[in-house]
Design a protein around this motif. Structure first.
Motif, PDB file in Angstrom:
ATOM      1  N   GLU A  40       0.883  -1.208  -0.010  1.00  0.00           N
ATOM      2  CA  GLU A  40       0.024  -0.038   0.156  1.00  0.00           C
ATOM      3  C   GLU A  40       0.873   1.251   0.144  1.00  0.00           C
ATOM      4  N   ILE A  41       2.073   1.360   0.686  1.00  0.00           N
ATOM      5  CA  ILE A  41       2.769   2.356   0.791  1.00  0.00           C
ATOM      6  C   ILE A  41       3.566   2.381  -0.672  1.00  0.00           C
ATOM      7  N   VAL A  42       3.738   1.536  -1.365  1.00  0.00           N
ATOM      8  CA  VAL A  42       4.293   1.412  -2.608  1.00  0.00           C
ATOM      9  C   VAL A  42       3.261   2.138  -3.792  1.00  0.00           C
ATOM     10  N   ARG A  43       1.998   1.560  -3.537  1.00  0.00           N
ATOM     11  CA  ARG A  43       1.123   2.011  -4.375  1.00  0.00           C
ATOM     12  C   ARG A  43       0.950   3.550  -4.274  1.00  0.00           C
ATOM     13  N   VAL A  44       1.136   3.981  -2.916  1.00  0.00           N
ATOM     14  CA  VAL A  44       0.825   5.389  -2.724  1.00  0.00           C
ATOM     15  C   VAL A  44       2.013   6.330  -3.499  1.00  0.00           C
ATOM     16  N   LEU A  45       3.109   5.908  -3.139  1.00  0.00           N
ATOM     17  CA  LEU A  45       4.321   6.525  -3.678  1.00  0.00           C
ATOM     18  C   LEU A  45       4.412   6.468  -5.102  1.00  0.00           C
ATOM     19  N   ALA A  46       3.856   5.629  -5.707  1.00  0.00           N
ATOM     20  CA  ALA A  46       3.804   5.463  -7.161  1.00  0.00           C
ATOM     21  C   ALA A  46       2.672   6.256  -8.101  1.00  0.00           C
ATOM     22  N   LYS A  47       1.787   6.594  -7.253  1.00  0.00           N
ATOM     23  CA  LYS A  47       0.528   7.574  -7.766  1.00  0.00           C
ATOM     24  C   LYS A  47       1.206   8.918  -8.622  1.00  0.00           C
ATOM     25  N   GLY A  48       2.279   9.087  -8.378  1.00  0.00           N
ATOM     26  CA  GLY A  48       2.955  10.137  -9.328  1.00  0.00           C
ATOM     27  C   GLY A  48       3.565   9.994 -10.427  1.00  0.00           C
ATOM     28  N   PHE A  49       3.839   8.472 -10.698  1.00  0.00           N
ATOM     29  CA  PHE A  49       4.459   8.105 -11.816  1.00  0.00           C
ATOM     30  C   PHE A  49       3.682   7.977 -12.902  1.00  0.00           C
ATOM     31  N   LYS A  50       4.408   8.386 -14.130  1.00  0.00           N
ATOM     32  CA  LYS A  50       3.540   8.364 -15.436  1.00  0.00           C
ATOM     33  C   LYS A  50       3.111   6.894 -15.920  1.00  0.00           C
ATOM     34  N   LYS A  51       4.224   5.983 -15.402  1.00  0.00           N
ATOM     35  CA  LYS A  51       3.593   4.734 -15.520  1.00  0.00           C
ATOM     36  C   LYS A  51       4.265   3.731 -14.656  1.00  0.00           C
ATOM     37  N   VAL A  52       3.839   2.681 -14.268  1.00  0.00           N
ATOM     38  CA  VAL A  52       4.227   1.539 -13.251  1.00  0.00           C
ATOM     39  C   VAL A  52       4.724   0.469 -14.220  1.00  0.00           C
ATOM     40  N   VAL A  53       6.171   0.325 -14.074  1.00  0.00           N
ATOM     41  CA  VAL A  53       6.800  -1.055 -14.381  1.00  0.00           C
ATOM     42  C   VAL A  53       7.259  -1.828 -13.162  1.00  0.00           C
ATOM     43  N   LEU A  54       6.888  -3.191 -13.220  1.00  0.00           N
ATOM     44  CA  LEU A  54       7.443  -3.910 -12.295  1.00  0.00           C
ATOM     45  C   LEU A  54       8.445  -4.913 -13.018  1.00  0.00           C
ATOM     46  N   TYR A  55       9.663  -5.256 -11.934  1.00  0.00           N
ATOM     47  CA  TYR A  55      10.605  -6.206 -12.583  1.00  0.00           C
ATOM     48  C   TYR A  55      11.100  -6.815 -11.408  1.00  0.00           C
ATOM     49  N   GLY A  56      11.678  -8.063 -11.682  1.00  0.00           N
ATOM     50  CA  GLY A  56      12.074  -8.834 -10.457  1.00  0.00           C
ATOM     51  C   GLY A  56      12.992 -10.208 -11.260  1.00  0.00           C
ATOM     52  N   VAL A  57      13.622 -10.977 -10.221  1.00  0.00           N
ATOM     53  CA  VAL A  57      14.298 -12.032 -10.753  1.00  0.00           C
ATOM     54  C   VAL A  57      14.247 -13.135  -9.702  1.00  0.00           C
ATOM     55  N   SER A  58      13.903 -14.181 -10.204  1.00  0.00           N
ATOM     56  CA  SER A  58      13.436 -15.455  -9.421  1.00  0.00           C
ATOM     57  C   SER A  58      12.433 -15.082  -8.377  1.00  0.00           C
ATOM     58  N   MET A  59      12.800 -15.127  -7.056  1.00  0.00           N
ATOM     59  CA  MET A  59      11.546 -14.922  -6.220  1.00  0.00           C
ATOM     60  C   MET A  59      10.993 -13.479  -6.640  1.00  0.00           C
ATOM     61  N   GLY A  60      11.981 -12.427  -6.897  1.00  0.00           N
ATOM     62  CA  GLY A  60      11.247 -11.316  -7.498  1.00  0.00           C
ATOM     63  C   GLY A  60      10.330 -11.456  -8.653  1.00  0.00           C
ATOM     64  N   GLY A  61      10.781 -12.153  -9.512  1.00  0.00           N
ATOM     65  CA  GLY A  61      10.164 -12.620 -10.659  1.00  0.00           C
ATOM     66  C   GLY A  61       8.746 -13.192 -10.222  1.00  0.00           C
ATOM     67  N   TYR A  62       8.453 -13.926  -9.197  1.00  0.00           N
ATOM     68  CA  TYR A  62       7.252 -14.314  -8.769  1.00  0.00           C
ATOM     69  C   TYR A  62       6.615 -13.421  -8.108  1.00  0.00           C
ATOM     70  N   GLY A  63       7.413 -12.294  -7.439  1.00  0.00           N
ATOM     71  CA  GLY A  63       6.526 -11.221  -6.645  1.00  0.00           C
ATOM     72  C   GLY A  63       5.756 -10.403  -7.618  1.00  0.00           C
ATOM     73  N   VAL A  64       6.291  -9.837  -8.684  1.00  0.00           N
ATOM     74  CA  VAL A  64       5.877  -9.104  -9.654  1.00  0.00           C
ATOM     75  C   VAL A  64       4.618  -9.540 -10.380  1.00  0.00           C
ATOM     76  N   LEU A  65       4.674 -10.890 -10.751  1.00  0.00           N
ATOM     77  CA  LEU A  65       3.581 -11.430 -11.125  1.00  0.00           C
ATOM     78  C   LEU A  65       2.214 -11.581 -10.015  1.00  0.00           C
ATOM     79  N   LYS A  66       2.887 -11.788  -8.772  1.00  0.00           N
ATOM     80  CA  LYS A  66       1.650 -11.867  -7.729  1.00  0.00           C
ATOM     81  C   LYS A  66       1.018 -10.572  -7.669  1.00  0.00           C
ATOM     82  N   TYR A  67       1.867  -9.648  -7.686  1.00  0.00           N
ATOM     83  CA  TYR A  67       1.312  -8.140  -7.320  1.00  0.00           C
ATOM     84  C   TYR A  67       0.857  -7.199  -8.319  1.00  0.00           C
ATOM     85  N   ALA A  68       1.079  -7.658  -9.845  1.00  0.00           N
ATOM     86  CA  ALA A  68       0.837  -6.947 -10.912  1.00  0.00           C
ATOM     87  C   ALA A  68      -0.280  -5.954 -10.885  1.00  0.00           C
TER      88      ALA A  68
END
Length: 332
Positions: A40-68
């Motif tokens: 929720e903190i991330v979502r609030v901080l990202a409101k000012g971004f033009k676009k939101v791109v998620l990236y991650g590797v291995s466990m992070g790759g799992y995480g970006v799919l889970k929270y896309a």
């Protein structure tokens, strides 16, 4: 964690790209209730971004799919991800059980998600058994996901792209409206020879096909490339270089190519190029070759260095005495 722990921090700062880094303190695959508050903190901080791109590797790759969907992502770049950490779809993968078994409540909740971002790219190596299966499982659930297999990159896709000098090209091409995936794959094939890790995985692939001689040549090439990178002032991932060298050692012992190991030991025993202590492996090699004088000299050198003999060296010394290639008096 430190302020410099963000994955890819230098890369994104150099490109003037604003980033929010999600850094777990241990490998828990984001399976805790407090993730909701963090996201929720991330979502609030990202409101000012033009676009939101998620990236991650291995466990992070799992995480970006889970929270896309939760983070309203426009684009997702998932590298060597896992499709699942619980249930039948995860049982084939035993690499991370030491972590998964510590998680009290595992949930692959993202499998119930719908309407994923249209621009989802999965990088993986189809020759890598576990990563290949995970990628295929993900494609069954997210049918529009673009799967790009980068042969001989193993689970180290990110490292191979970085060593090949094309990571930046890949990232920015994927964020364009008309990414040319065929051109990206072609660029990878032209540049992967710059990565020692890629040569190592090519060697493993040859070994799996019972082509031991070919594997040996490829392993030697992997080490030569690491040395070439060092001499030319190019970046070397210390952990990946160590992994490559130890994989080569395993090959030498499994194929009983002790001469090749000894040649490699003479090149890397000073640990200036790759910080790996091969002393125990060398002592074991001397025993397996039946070279008593070299064995005694190696153990005596170890003692003179002030290092305490490990349980493995103690056992090897006992075996050497039992096989009569050394005597107890040789070691004082």
């Amino acid at each position: 964690m430190t302020k410099d722990s963000g994955f890819g921090k230098v890369f994104f700062e150099n490109k003037k790209i604003s980033c929010i880094y999600v850094i777990p303190t241990w490998n828990h695959w984001y399976q805790y209730e407090y993730m909701k508050d963090a996201l929720e903190i991330v979502r609030v901080l990202a409101k000012g971004f033009k676009k939101v791109v998620l990236y991650g590797v291995s466990m992070g790759g799992y995480g970006v799919l889970k929270y896309a969907n939760y983070l309203n992502a426009c684009d997702v770049i998932s590298i060597s991800p896992q499709a699942a950490v619980t249930g039948p779809q995860s049982e084939f993968d035993t690499r991370f059980l030491q972590f998964w078994n510590k998680i009290n409540h595992k949930s692959d909740s993202w499998h119930a998600e719908q309407n994923f971002p249209l621009n989802i790219t999965i990088f993986y190596d189809r020759y890598h058994y576990e990563d290949g299966r995970h990628a295929r499982l993900i494609s069954q659930h997210i049918r529009h996901a673009k799967l790009i297999s980068l042969p001989f990159s193993g689970h180290e896709v990110f490292a191979v792209l970085n060593e090949s000098g094309i990571l930046s090209d890949f990232v920015f091409s994927l964020l364009s409206a008309n990414a040319n995936h065929a051109e990206l794959l072609s660029k990878y094939r032209r540049n992967r020879a710059k990565s020692g890790v890629s040569w190592m995985y090519a060697a493993r692939n040859s070994l799996a096909r019972n082509r031991a001689d070919s594997a040996g040549r490829l392993y030697k090439k992997a080490i030569d490339v690491i040395e070439w990178r060092k001499l030319n002032g190019l970046t070397i991932d210390a952990a990946k270089a160590k992994m490559t060298l130890l994989s080569f050692v395993e090959y030498c012992f499994s194929t009983r190519n002790y001469a090749l190991f000894c040649d490699m030991y003479s090149r890397f025993s000073n640990r200036k190029l790759i910080n790996v202590d091969l002393t125990e492996h060398y002592i074991e090699c001397c025993l397996l070759k039946g070279d008593g004088s070299a064995f005694v000299a190696a153990v005596q050198a170890l003692d003179k260095s002030g290092k305490v003999r490990s349980s493995k060296v103690k056992n090897l010394t006992k075996q050497a005495i039992e096989r009569s290639i050394a005597t107890a008096s040789d070691f004082g």
